[in-house]
Motif scaffolding. Structure first.
Motif, PDB file in Angstrom:
ATOM      1  N   UNK A  89       0.829  -1.201   0.000  1.00 33.75           N
ATOM      2  CA  UNK A  89       0.000   0.000   0.000  1.00 33.75           C
ATOM      3  C   UNK A  89       0.865   1.253   0.000  1.00 33.75           C
ATOM      4  N   UNK A  90       1.939   1.248   0.766  1.00 39.40           N
ATOM      5  CA  UNK A  90       2.823   2.409   0.810  1.00 39.40           C
ATOM      6  C   UNK A  90       3.401   2.702  -0.564  1.00 39.40           C
ATOM      7  N   UNK A  91       3.782   1.645  -1.259  1.00 42.59           N
ATOM      8  CA  UNK A  91       4.323   1.804  -2.603  1.00 42.59           C
ATOM      9  C   UNK A  91       3.269   2.342  -3.561  1.00 42.59           C
ATOM     10  N   UNK A  92       2.029   1.893  -3.389  1.00 43.46           N
ATOM     11  CA  UNK A  92       0.956   2.385  -4.272  1.00 43.46           C
ATOM     12  C   UNK A  92       0.716   3.873  -4.048  1.00 43.46           C
ATOM     13  N   UNK A  93       0.702   4.320  -2.791  1.00 41.62           N
ATOM     14  CA  UNK A  93       0.490   5.741  -2.513  1.00 41.62           C
ATOM     15  C   UNK A  93       1.615   6.571  -3.121  1.00 41.62           C
ATOM     16  N   UNK A  94       2.867   6.144  -2.896  1.00 41.39           N
ATOM     17  CA  UNK A  94       4.001   6.874  -3.471  1.00 41.39           C
ATOM     18  C   UNK A  94       3.895   6.937  -4.993  1.00 41.39           C
ATOM     19  N   UNK A  95       3.518   5.818  -5.580  1.00 39.08           N
ATOM     20  CA  UNK A  95       3.393   5.757  -7.031  1.00 39.08           C
ATOM     21  C   UNK A  95       2.311   6.703  -7.540  1.00 39.08           C
ATOM     22  N   UNK A  96       1.176   6.724  -6.857  1.00 35.56           N
ATOM     23  CA  UNK A  96       0.087   7.600  -7.272  1.00 35.56           C
ATOM     24  C   UNK A  96       0.470   9.075  -7.133  1.00 35.56           C
ATOM     25  N   UNK A  97       1.233   9.401  -6.130  1.00 40.06           N
ATOM     26  CA  UNK A  97       1.679  10.783  -5.947  1.00 40.06           C
ATOM     27  C   UNK A  97       2.630  11.225  -7.055  1.00 40.06           C
ATOM     28  N   UNK A  98       3.300  10.264  -7.663  1.00 39.64           N
ATOM     29  CA  UNK A  98       4.293  10.594  -8.689  1.00 39.64           C
ATOM     30  C   UNK A  98       3.734  10.598 -10.110  1.00 39.64           C
ATOM     31  N   UNK A  99       2.555  10.017 -10.312  1.00 40.71           N
ATOM     32  CA  UNK A  99       2.033   9.852 -11.672  1.00 40.71           C
ATOM     33  C   UNK A  99       1.957  11.169 -12.432  1.00 40.71           C
ATOM     34  N   UNK A 100       1.237  12.154 -11.896  1.00 45.36           N
ATOM     35  CA  UNK A 100       1.043  13.412 -12.622  1.00 45.36           C
ATOM     36  C   UNK A 100       2.338  14.214 -12.768  1.00 45.36           C
ATOM     37  N   UNK A 101       3.121  14.413 -11.700  1.00 48.19           N
ATOM     38  CA  UNK A 101       4.355  15.198 -11.870  1.00 48.19           C
ATOM     39  C   UNK A 101       5.323  14.594 -12.877  1.00 48.19           C
ATOM     40  N   UNK A 129       8.916  11.188   0.873  1.00 48.56           N
ATOM     41  CA  UNK A 129       9.680  10.209   0.100  1.00 48.56           C
ATOM     42  C   UNK A 129       9.370  10.348  -1.382  1.00 48.56           C
ATOM     43  N   UNK A 130       8.086  10.569  -1.694  1.00 48.50           N
ATOM     44  CA  UNK A 130       7.692  10.714  -3.096  1.00 48.50           C
ATOM     45  C   UNK A 130       8.295  11.980  -3.702  1.00 48.50           C
ATOM     46  N   UNK A 131       8.293  13.066  -2.950  1.00 49.77           N
ATOM     47  CA  UNK A 131       8.828  14.327  -3.466  1.00 49.77           C
ATOM     48  C   UNK A 131      10.308  14.201  -3.807  1.00 49.77           C
ATOM     49  N   UNK A 132      11.023  13.376  -3.050  1.00 49.33           N
ATOM     50  CA  UNK A 132      12.443  13.180  -3.341  1.00 49.33           C
ATOM     51  C   UNK A 132      12.656  12.546  -4.715  1.00 49.33           C
ATOM     52  N   UNK A 133      11.601  11.886  -5.230  1.00 52.73           N
ATOM     53  CA  UNK A 133      11.732  11.243  -6.515  1.00 52.73           C
ATOM     54  C   UNK A 133      11.191  12.044  -7.682  1.00 52.73           C
ATOM     55  N   UNK A 134      10.773  13.289  -7.422  1.00 50.20           N
ATOM     56  CA  UNK A 134      10.223  14.137  -8.482  1.00 50.20           C
ATOM     57  C   UNK A 134      11.329  14.984  -9.085  1.00 50.20           C
ATOM     58  N   UNK A 135      11.649  14.714 -10.326  1.00 49.01           N
ATOM     59  CA  UNK A 135      12.769  15.398 -10.968  1.00 49.01           C
ATOM     60  C   UNK A 135      12.446  16.822 -11.399  1.00 49.01           C
ATOM     61  N   UNK A 136      11.151  17.138 -11.620  1.00 47.06           N
ATOM     62  CA  UNK A 136      10.811  18.470 -12.115  1.00 47.06           C
ATOM     63  C   UNK A 136      10.442  19.420 -10.987  1.00 47.06           C
ATOM     64  N   UNK A 137      11.007  19.194  -9.818  1.00 48.84           N
ATOM     65  CA  UNK A 137      10.786  20.080  -8.680  1.00 48.84           C
ATOM     66  C   UNK A 137      12.119  20.686  -8.270  1.00 48.84           C
ATOM     67  N   UNK A 138      12.137  22.003  -8.200  1.00 49.18           N
ATOM     68  CA  UNK A 138      13.314  22.708  -7.709  1.00 49.18           C
ATOM     69  C   UNK A 138      13.000  23.252  -6.320  1.00 49.18           C
ATOM     70  N   UNK A 139      13.480  22.618  -5.255  1.00 49.23           N
ATOM     71  CA  UNK A 139      13.111  23.035  -3.895  1.00 49.23           C
ATOM     72  C   UNK A 139      13.362  24.510  -3.627  1.00 49.23           C
ATOM     73  N   UNK A 140      14.353  25.089  -4.276  1.00 54.44           N
ATOM     74  CA  UNK A 140      14.676  26.494  -4.013  1.00 54.44           C
ATOM     75  C   UNK A 140      13.617  27.438  -4.599  1.00 54.44           C
ATOM     76  N   UNK A 141      12.905  26.983  -5.625  1.00 54.63           N
ATOM     77  CA  UNK A 141      11.967  27.862  -6.317  1.00 54.63           C
ATOM     78  C   UNK A 141      10.503  27.538  -6.054  1.00 54.63           C
TER      79      UNK A 141
END
Length: 206
Positions: A89-101, A129-141
């Motif tokens: 279930x944890x993996x499914x939630x992380x996966x769903x959070x990453x689909x759109x980004x 954990x999911x946010x760490x895997x989002x490549x199109x996110x720039x934490x500074x901006x």
């Protein structure tokens, strides 16, 4: 419309001088484009969406297409009834959070939370954990209302995500009640109404 309302509730996309539509137009034209990732989480559902408000304006009549995801199998009730070591279930939630980004072609500028369960510690841990895997996110901006590990919000304006959509819709409705779309009036008009309510003579009656 919910993502737009959450965007507005967190202090974005509503012009300062909304009594003058011409000044609003100028204000929004000077803003950079926004790409907003909204995460709504409740006891029964995970809902995510990405919107691109035109010139950063919340609840615009002219908006780009919205990408959305809805999953009724990963709500907080389900999350709390599994063992923390149950990775499916944890993996499914992380996966769903990453689909759109992951599919979205532009860098995200905002990440906003909504829903009565979105700040639950177990969900926030998965989200980080999911946010760490989002490549199109720039934490500074990026601008966000995600609480940090100390419980405070990264953004300076943190509102209760449970009521975020309702608050944003109410702010927008207030503006639409006070100023009809595409209309403006002379600054003297409000002064005339105040004098009428107070029973004072109007200027042309003096």
């Amino acid at each position: 419309m919910e993502a737009d309302a959450v965007y507005a509730a967190n202090g974005y996309g509503l012009c300062v001088n909304y009594y003058n539509p011409f000044e609003c137009t100028d204000e929004f034209e000077e803003l950079p484009n926004s790409h907003v990732f909204t995460i709504f989480y409740s006891r029964h559902v995970l809902y995510t969406s990405i919107i691109a408000p035109i010139s950063g304006e919340a609840l615009s009549r002219f908006n780009w297409d919205e990408a959305q995801l809805l999953d009724f199998e990963v709500g907080l009730d389900r999350l709390l009834h599994i063992n923390e070591s149950d990775g499916e279930l944890l993996s499914r939630i992380r996966s769903q959070l990453l689909v759109l980004p992951r599919e979205y072609p532009y860098p995200l500028t905002h990440i906003l939370l909504a829903g009565e369960s979105v700040t639950h510690p177990r969900f926030l841990a998965i989200l980080r954990e999911a946010l760490d895997g989002m490549e199109n996110i720039s934490p500074a901006n990026i601008q966000t209302n995600i609480p940090d590990h100390g419980g405070s919000a990264i953004a300076s304006k943190m509102i209760d995500p449970t009521f975020a959509a309702s608050r944003g819709a109410a702010l927008y409705a207030r503006r639409r009640q006070e100023v009809q779309p595409g209309c403006t009036e002379l600054s003297e008009c409000e002064e005339m109404r105040k004098r009428e309510r107070a029973g004072l003579p109007l200027k042309n009656e003096l």
